[in-house]
Scaffold this active site. Structure first.
Site: not given
Lengths: 533, 201
Positions: A78, A107, A147, A175-176, A259, A261, A263, A274, A308-309, A334, A337, A456
Site C-alpha cells: 500500500h 513539447d 515501505w 524513470s523519476s 525526507h 522525498e 517534499y 497557487s 527526525h525520523h 510553509t 505559503k 502502527r
C-alpha cells in the site's frame, strides 16, 4: 474565431497517430501526460484496495480476515504503490501536460526520453504487483517489511521477492530521474521569449525545484537498494553488524532520500494550489516572489532534517536538538505559503467550483497535517508518538488531504482544457463533500488511538481502541468507493455527451498561456512561440 | 529561444550532461555515506561502537569520588548456535579503576567454528570513555567442536567521563564469522519466521 485557427491546425499539425500505436510509440507530451495520469489513477485503485484490506482487518480487535504475514505485505505494498505509483506519477503527468503549455513550448525538451521514463513504470510496478499475486497463490511472500524497508528486515529477513522489489525500485528511480532531467531541460531551454524565470507560473517553479530534489535524492535511494542487493546476494555487510556493518546506517541513507522525498510529493501540490486559488479568487497570487523563495527554502531545509525520523535510535541530545530545531524551521516557509494563499483569497470575488473546493480543503487539512508534523518534531513528545497511529494520521493528512487533494483539484481545474468539455459540476461537488467528510472520519480518529498508544503496522489491537478503529474503517470504505465518482465524472467528461463545451479560457479568472490555446488543447500547441509581455 | 532548434539541442545536451553528472555524484555520495558514517561515529562514539584497539591508560587518574555501575549483556546472533554468557551481571567501579570480567562461550555443535563478538556500549556518549585493555572481541575466536572457553575483558573508564553517567551497559553479540556459516542459513531464518507466524495464529 478559433474555428479558423483550429482548421489550420488540423490541416498541418494535428495529425494524431491512430490506434494503439498512438499510445505505445507516443513521444507527445500530452499523450504521455495522459498515460501517466491514467497509470496513477489505476494504481490509486490498487493501492486503495490494499488499504481497504488493512482497514477491514482492523475493524475489530483480534484476527479476522488475513494472517499477520499477509497484513505486513498489505501495509508494505500500500505504501510503496501510493508513494511511487500514485502521487509521483500523477505529478509527473501533470508536469508533462502543463509545463510546456504554461511556458509556451511546443513539447518537452527530450520527447524520446519522456517516452522511456513513462514506459519503465508499468514494468516496475508489474514486478512489484507480480510478487503480491504470487504471494496470494501461495508462492512465497511479497515484500513485507514496510515501505521504509529497514534493514535487517529487508536484508537478513527479507523474503525472496525482495530482489524483485529492489529491481523495481531501481527502475522507478531511473524513470523519476529521467523525468526530472526532462523537466529541468524544458524549463531552462524552452521558455517562450519574454518568459523570465520570475514570470513563470508557480506550478512551473515548484516543479523546477522538485526536479532538482529528485536529481539529488533518487540516486541515494538507488544506493540504499544497491547496498541491500549486495548484502543479500554478494556477501557484503553494509547493514550487517556480523560483518562490521550497521543497520542504523540504513536508516540514515534511507531518510537522506526519504525526507526530501516527502517534499517531492508536496511541492508540486503547492504549485497547483497557487494556480487554482488566484483563478477562483479572481486576484493575482499574493506574494509571488515570496512563494518562490519559500519553495526554495523548503527544498534546502529538507536535506538537513532527515534524522527526525530516527529520534528513538539513541542519538545524543545535541543531535536531537539540532534536528528538532531544523525541522521546526520548515514551518516558517510553509506558513508563508499558507498565509499567501489566504491573503490571495482575502477580499477576492470568490466562487467555489470543484477545483477551488479541493484547494480550500487542501489548505485547511494540509495545515492540520502540518501541525501534527510540528508536534512530531518535538523530541520528548516524539518518543511517545513514534511508530503509533498518530504518525499514520499525520502523514495521511499531508499526503491524502494534501497531495492527493491537490491532484484532484488539478484534474478538475485542467480537465476542461484537456478534453474540451466541462466536467459535471454537481458530481464534482458530491465527490468533494463525500470525500471530505469520509476522509476525516477515516483519519481523524487515528490521532486519538495513536496518542493512546496504538502501534502502527500491527494487525491486532487492544479492546480500548475498538470504537475509533471501527469509525476509521467505515470512513475508509466510504472514502474508497467515493473515488469511483471521480472515475465516472472523468469518463463522462472525456466522452463529452451531455456536457457543456469548455471555452478557451475555461474559467473566468484564469490567467496564463495554457488558457490562450483552444479547448481541447490541440495535439501540437505553441509550434510558434508566443511572446510574453 | 524555442525558435532555434539547433541552439536548443546544444543547450539541452549541456543540461543533460550536468544533471547526469549530478546523478552519478549523488549515487557515489550514497556510498560515501558509509565511510563518512563510520568516521563520524568513531569521532563522536555515537552508535555505541567502542574502540577495537587496545586502549592506552597510563595517564588515567583514579577518581574515587564517584562510582559507576557497569552491567554486562551477552547475546547471540540468531544464526549462532553457541552458548554465551557473562559470569557476573554487573560490577561497580570508580572511573580510572581497572576492572576485569569473565565471559564464557561454548560451542555446542559438532564442528569447529569461528565467531566474532561485536561490542556495543550504551549510553552512546559513554562509548568513547569506555576503554578496553584486553578483549576477546579484538580477535576472531576459534572454538573447536564442544569446546568451552573463558574469555576475560579488562577495561577502565576514562575519568573525564561526564558526571551525568552513573550506569553503563556493555553488550556483546556473538556472530558467526561471515562466510563460515553452514549453507542454508537462510532456511533457518525462514523457518524461524514460520514458527513465529504459527505462534501468532
Amino acid at each position: 474565431m478559433s474555428a479558423v485557427i483550429e482548421e489550420h491546425h488540423d490541416d498541418h499539425h494535428d495529425h494524431k497517430p491512430t490506434g494503439i500505436g498512438r499510445w505505445l510509440f507516443s513521444t507527445n507530451h500530452k499523450d504521455i501526460g495522459t498515460m501517466y495520469l491514467w497509470f496513477s489513477f489505476t494504481m490509486l485503485f490498487i493501492g486503495g484496495a490494499l488499504a481497504l484490506v488493512i482497514r477491514a482487518e482492523l475493524f475489530q480487535p483480534g484476527l479476522q480476515f488475513v494472517e499477520p504475514e499477509f497484513f505486513n505485505q498489505m501495509t508494505t505494498l500500500h505504501g510503496l504503490i501510493m508513494v511511487f505509483g500514485v502521487i509521483m506519477p500523477a505529478f509527473v503527468g501533470l508536469a508533462n501536460w502543463m509545463v510546456p503549455m504554461m511556458i509556451g513550448a511546443p513539447d518537452m525538451a527530450l520527447p524520446r526520453m519522456n517516452h522511456w521514463s513513462f514506459w519503465l513504470l508499468p514494468g516496475a510496478f508489474g514486478l512489484l504487483i507480480e510478487s503480491l499475486i504470487m504471494s496470494m497463490m501461495g508462492m512465497g511472500s511479497a515484500p513485507n517489511f514496510g515501505w521504509t524497508f529497514y534493514a535487517p528486515l529487508s536484508t537478513t529477513y527479507g523474503p525472496d521477492s525482495t530482489d524483485f522489489f529492489i529491481f523495481s525500485v531501481h527502475m522507478m528511480g531511473i524513470s523519476s530521474i529521467m523525468g526530472a532531467i526532462n523537466i529541468i531541460a524544458t524549463i531552462m531551454n524552452m521558455r517562450a521569449p519574454g518568459m523570465t524565470y520570475m514570470k513563470m507560473p508557480i506550478f512551473v517553479w515548484t516543479w523546477f525545484i522538485t526536479a532538482y530534489l529528485l536529481i539529488a535524492v533518487m540516486p541515494v535511494l538507488a544506493t540504499a537498494v544497491t547496498m541491500m542487493l549486495t548484502d543479500r546476494n554478494f556477501g557484503t555487510s553494509f547493514f550487517d553488524a556480523a560483518g562490521g556493518g550497521d543497520p542504523v546506517l540504513f536508516q540514515h541513507v534511507f531518510w537522506f532520500f526519504g525526507h526530501p522525498e516527502v517534499y517531492i510529493m508536496i511541492l508540486p501540490a503547492f504549485g497547483i494550489i497557487s494556480q487554482v486559488v488566484p483563478t477562483f479568487a479572481r486576484k493575482k497570487i499574493f506574494g509571488y516572489s515570496s512563494m518562490v523563495y519559500a519553495t526554495s527554502s523548503i527544498a534546502f531545509l529538507s536535506f538537513i532534517v532527515w534524522a527526525h525520523h530516527m529520534f528513538t535510535t539513541g542519538m545524543p541530545v545535541a543531535t536531537e536538538l539540532f534536528f528538532m530545531y531544523a525541522t521546526m524551521l520548515i514551518a516558517v516557509p510553509t506558513g508563508v505559503k499558507v498565509f499567501n494563499w489566504v491573503s490571495t483569497m482575502w477580499k477576492g470575488s470568490m466562487t467555489f467550483e470543484t477545483p477551488m473546493l479541493f484547494a480550500i480543503g487542501f489548505i485547511f487539512m494540509f495545515s492540520i497535517g502540518g501541525f501534527t508534523g510540528l508536534m512530531l518534531s518535538i523530541v520528548p513528545a516524539d518518543f511517545q508518538y513514534h511508530d503509533t497511529y498518530f504518525v499514520v494520521a499525520h502523514f495521511h493528512y499531508v499526503l491524502v488531504t494534501g497531495a492527493l487533494y491537490a491532484i484532484y483539484s488539478a484534474v478538475y481545474f485542467w480537465l476542461p482544457k484537456w478534453t474540451g468539455n466541462m466536467y459535471d459540476e454537481k458530481l464534482g461537488k458530491v465527490h468533494f463533500w463525500v470525500s471530505t467528510i469520509s476522509v476525516n472520519v477515516l483519519f481523524f480518529p487515528m490521532h486519538f488511538v495513536g496518542l493512546a498508544g496504538m502501534p502502527r503496522r500491527i494487525p491486532d489491537y487492544n479492546m480500548q481502541f475498538a470504537e475509533f478503529n471501527q469509525m476509521a474503517t467505515i470512513g475508509a470504505f466510504v472514502f474508497g468507493f467515493s473515488q469511483l465518482i471521480l472515475l465516472w465524472n472523468v469518463v463522462k467528461t472525456i466522452r463529452g455527451r451531455s456536457t457543456v463545451k469548455a471555452t478557451d479560457q475555461v474559467w473566468e479568472g484564469a490567467e496564463g498561456l495554457e488558457w490562450t490555446i483552444p479547448s481541447p488543447a490541440p495535439f501540437h500547441s505553441f509550434t510558434t512561440p508566443p511572446t510574453v509581455k | 529561444m524555442a525558435a532555434e532548434p539547433n541552439n536548443n539541442q546544444a543547450a539541452n545536451r549541456r543540461v543533460i550532461g550536468k544533471l547526469l553528472l549530478t546523478v552519478v555524484a549523488m549515487f557515489g555520495f550514497g556510498f560515501a555515506l558509509v565511510p563518512l558514517y563510520d568516521v563520524f561515529c568513531a569521532v563522536t562514539g555515537l552508535n555505541g561502537k567502542t574502540g577495537s584497539q587496545v586502549a592506552d591508560f597510563k595517564n588515567m587518574q583514579l577518581d574515587d569520588s564517584r562510582k559507576i555501575k557497569v552491567e554486562f549483556l551477552a547475546s547471540l546472533n540468531e544464526q549462532m548456535p553457541w552458548e554465551f554468557k557473562a559470569l557476573q551481571d554487573s560490577i561497580t567501579v570508580h572511573p580510572g579503576q581497572p576492572a576485569k570480567v569473565d565471559f564464557i562461550a561454548r560451542n555446542k555443535t559438532g564442528r569447529d567454528m569461528i565467531g566474532q563478538a561485536i561490542p556495543s556500549v550504551s549510553p552512546g556518549i559513554a562509548a568513547s570513555y569506555f576503554q578496553k585493555t584486553e578483549c576477546f572481541c579484538f580477535t576472531e575466536q576459534l572454538l573447536k567442536a564442544g569446546e568451552e572457553k573463558v574469555m576475560p575483558v579488562l577495561f577502565i573508564i576514562d575519568p573525564s567521563i561526564s558526571e551525568d553517567v552513573h550506569e553503563i551497559t556493555l553488550s556483546y553479540t556473538f556472530f558467526i564469522k561471515p562466510g563460515t556459516e553452514e549453507a542454508g542459513s537462510r532456511v533457518i531464518t525462514s523457518s524461524v519466521s514460520k514458527t513465529l507466524a504459527n505462534h501468532t495464529k
